[in-house]
Design an enzyme around this catalytic site. Structure first.
Site, PDB file in Angstrom:
ATOM      1  N   GLU A 231      32.241  31.232  60.141  1.00 19.58           N
ATOM      2  CA  GLU A 231      31.360  30.790  59.268  1.00 19.58           C
ATOM      3  C   GLU A 231      32.016  31.304  57.801  1.00 19.58           C
ATOM      4  O   GLU A 231      31.900  32.545  57.320  1.00 19.58           O
ATOM      5  CB  GLU A 231      29.840  31.677  59.153  1.00 19.58           C
ATOM      6  CG  GLU A 231      28.929  30.943  58.554  1.00 19.58           C
ATOM      7  CD  GLU A 231      28.861  31.682  56.942  1.00 19.58           C
ATOM      8  OE1 GLU A 231      29.487  31.221  56.309  1.00 19.58           O
ATOM      9  OE2 GLU A 231      27.705  32.406  57.117  1.00 19.58           O
TER      10      GLU A 231
ATOM     11  N   CYS B 283      26.709  33.226  51.117  1.00 12.43           N
ATOM     12  CA  CYS B 283      27.654  32.231  51.597  1.00 12.43           C
ATOM     13  C   CYS B 283      26.728  30.775  51.349  1.00 12.43           C
ATOM     14  O   CYS B 283      27.487  29.868  50.760  1.00 12.43           O
ATOM     15  CB  CYS B 283      28.051  32.095  52.852  1.00 12.43           C
ATOM     16  SG  CYS B 283      29.333  33.492  53.257  1.00 12.43           S
TER      17      CYS B 283
END
Length: 466
Positions: A241, A275
């Site tokens: 990720e 993020c």
């Protein structure tokens, strides 16, 4: 408040990696500087105990995950205070207390998921099933922005599927994860979960270690590429990720006052250090000024300061390196002729505080738009052609999340189909759910987390035929 965690270990060590409060600069404690040899020893233990952990079965593992969640809840306030001091995030708002609460909730949700697997063929002549079995040892490398929650995202499915886990926390925020490990290991069998706190060489060793079958990593695209390269020698399974620069597209039928609060927190959650937060907003020309001013009004009033002050909901940037990145990008916006509606002028004083900053009328190729700022500075790009806005949203090499905002959900969904991202939210942003898979495309990584797909990602498929 409960007895402080790590009182006789990391917080009172006289040596090791010094950890400072990013709001005040005060020394919090010292994290142990584990070595590659320590990592190798941890992997050896994890390898030895893994078969028994897998043999315990899903029912027993689920029971222990729930017990671990209870243990987190018992230490929740102490853990939130440590997390606030180490990362700077305030106790209140979508910050430290929320992160701790979501950590225990995620464990419980993961414990309740159905065990993946299915009957493939059963026609009276042939019978075949697909099962998912443990990978073995999982290496989990975590970031500094959500150290507890993302560590739980990594270890909860891994443990549930019968793997053992070796965790390497970020050098910037190891104390919270060490504390979490102590809490979980008060319930889990010895050796099933281990935390190795060290530098980059420890993370590099996890990436290449021949006895680690799976690596889960959340962090930068650059580091993710290095992990993928290091794991190629033994075809290590990966969930990556990586970086995101999430776009929000606001259609021309939106009411700015209705969406402003949700837009703001979609961008400024954890002071922008997320993020999958909104990093750039494309707003239709007819409502651009109203949306920009509505966001600026919130930014002017939102309380920012040290995390232990109960009044604050925005805090400092976690480290000076990230502060410098945000400063550089806002300066680039100013030099490019953009309008700084609020913020953009950090005050002198202790801590890594950068004010909540709203930037309007910015060029779509300005560095603040095309580079991930990962902080409290939000560019708003005006558009008059929706096709152009979609093209701008898709024009970068990342694709973690995105969102589309409209008074007409069907219209928003039609636009969402054209947006290239792993998740596209409708009229919200960065709202994780343990039941709903999440993962990026393009250079935002690969592999899914959460839900049944997340369980499959930390397992190996096996077909029984006959």
């Amino acid at each position: 408040m409960n007895q402080p965690l790590l009182e006789t270990s990391a917080l009172t060590m006289a040596s090791g990696r010094a950890i400072h409060d990013p709001a005040t600069g005060d020394l919090i404690g010292h994290a142990p500087e584990h070595t590659v040899a320590d990592l190798d020893a941890a992997v050896a233990v994890a390898t030895a105990v893994q078969p028994a952990w897998e043999a315990a079965g899903h029912g027993e593992r689920s029971r222990l995950l729930k017990a671990a969640a209870d243990a987190i809840d018992e230490q929740a306030e102490t853990l939130a205070h440590l997390l606030s001091r180490e990362t700077g995030k305030p106790l209140n708002g979508p910050n430290a207390r929320l992160e701790v609460a979501q950590s225990s909730a995620w464990l419980r949700a993961t414990a309740e998921f159905d065990t993946p697997g299915e009957v493939l063929v059963d026609d009276g002549q042939a019978y075949a099933t697909l099962a998912y079995e443990a990978v073995g040892v999982v290496g989990a490398i975590g970031p500094w922005n959500w150290p507890l929650m993302i560590t739980i995202w990594q270890i909860a499915p891994s443990l549930r599927m019968g793997n053992t886990v070796v965790v390497k926390p970020s050098e910037y925020s190891p104390l919270s994860v060490l504390a979490l490990g102590e809490i979980l290991n008060s319930v889990l069998p010895e050796g099933v979960l281990q935390v190795v706190s060290g530098g980059r060489e420890v993370g590099a060793r996890i990436s290449e270690h021949e006895d680690i079958a799976k690596v889960m990593f959340t962090g930068s695209t650059r580091t993710g590429k290095a992990i993928a390269a290091a794991g190629a020698a033994n075809l290590k399974r990966l969930t990556l990720e990586l970086g995101g620069n999430d776009a929000a597209i606001v259609l021309d039928d939106c009411d700015p006052e209705v969406i402003a609060e949700d837009l703001f927190w979609g961008a400024f959650i954890n002071t922008g250090q997320t993020c999958a937060a909104i990093k750039r907003i494309y707003v239709a020309d007819n409502i651009h000024d109203e949306v920009a001013e509505a966001l600026a009004a919130i930014a002017r009033d939102v309380p920012m300061g040290p995390g232990l002050d109960e009044n604050n909901v925005l805090g400092p940037l976690q480290n000076r390196q990230q502060y410098d990145i945000v400063t550089r990008l806002v300066d680039a916006a100013r030099e490019g002729g953009a309008r700084i509606l609020v913020g953009g002028d950090p005050a002198e004083g202790p801590g890594n505080f950068y004010p909540a900053t709203i930037v309007a009328d910015i060029a779509p190729d300005n560095p603040l738009v095309v580079e991930e700022q990962f902080g409290p500075a939000l560019p708003i790009i005006r558009y008059s052609d929706l096709d152009q806005a979609v093209a701008w949203a898709n024009g970068l090499d990342v694709g973690l999340g995105a969102s589309v905002w409209s008074a007409d959900r069907d219209r928003a969904l039609e636009v969402a189909k054209r947006v290239k991202a792993g998740t596209v939210w409708i009229n919200s942003h960065a709202v994780p759910d343990p039941r709903i898979p999440f993962g990026g495309i393009k250079q935002s990584g690969y592999g899914l987390e959460f839900g049944a797909e997340g369980l499959k990602s930390v397992a190996v498929p096996k077909v029984y035929n006959g």
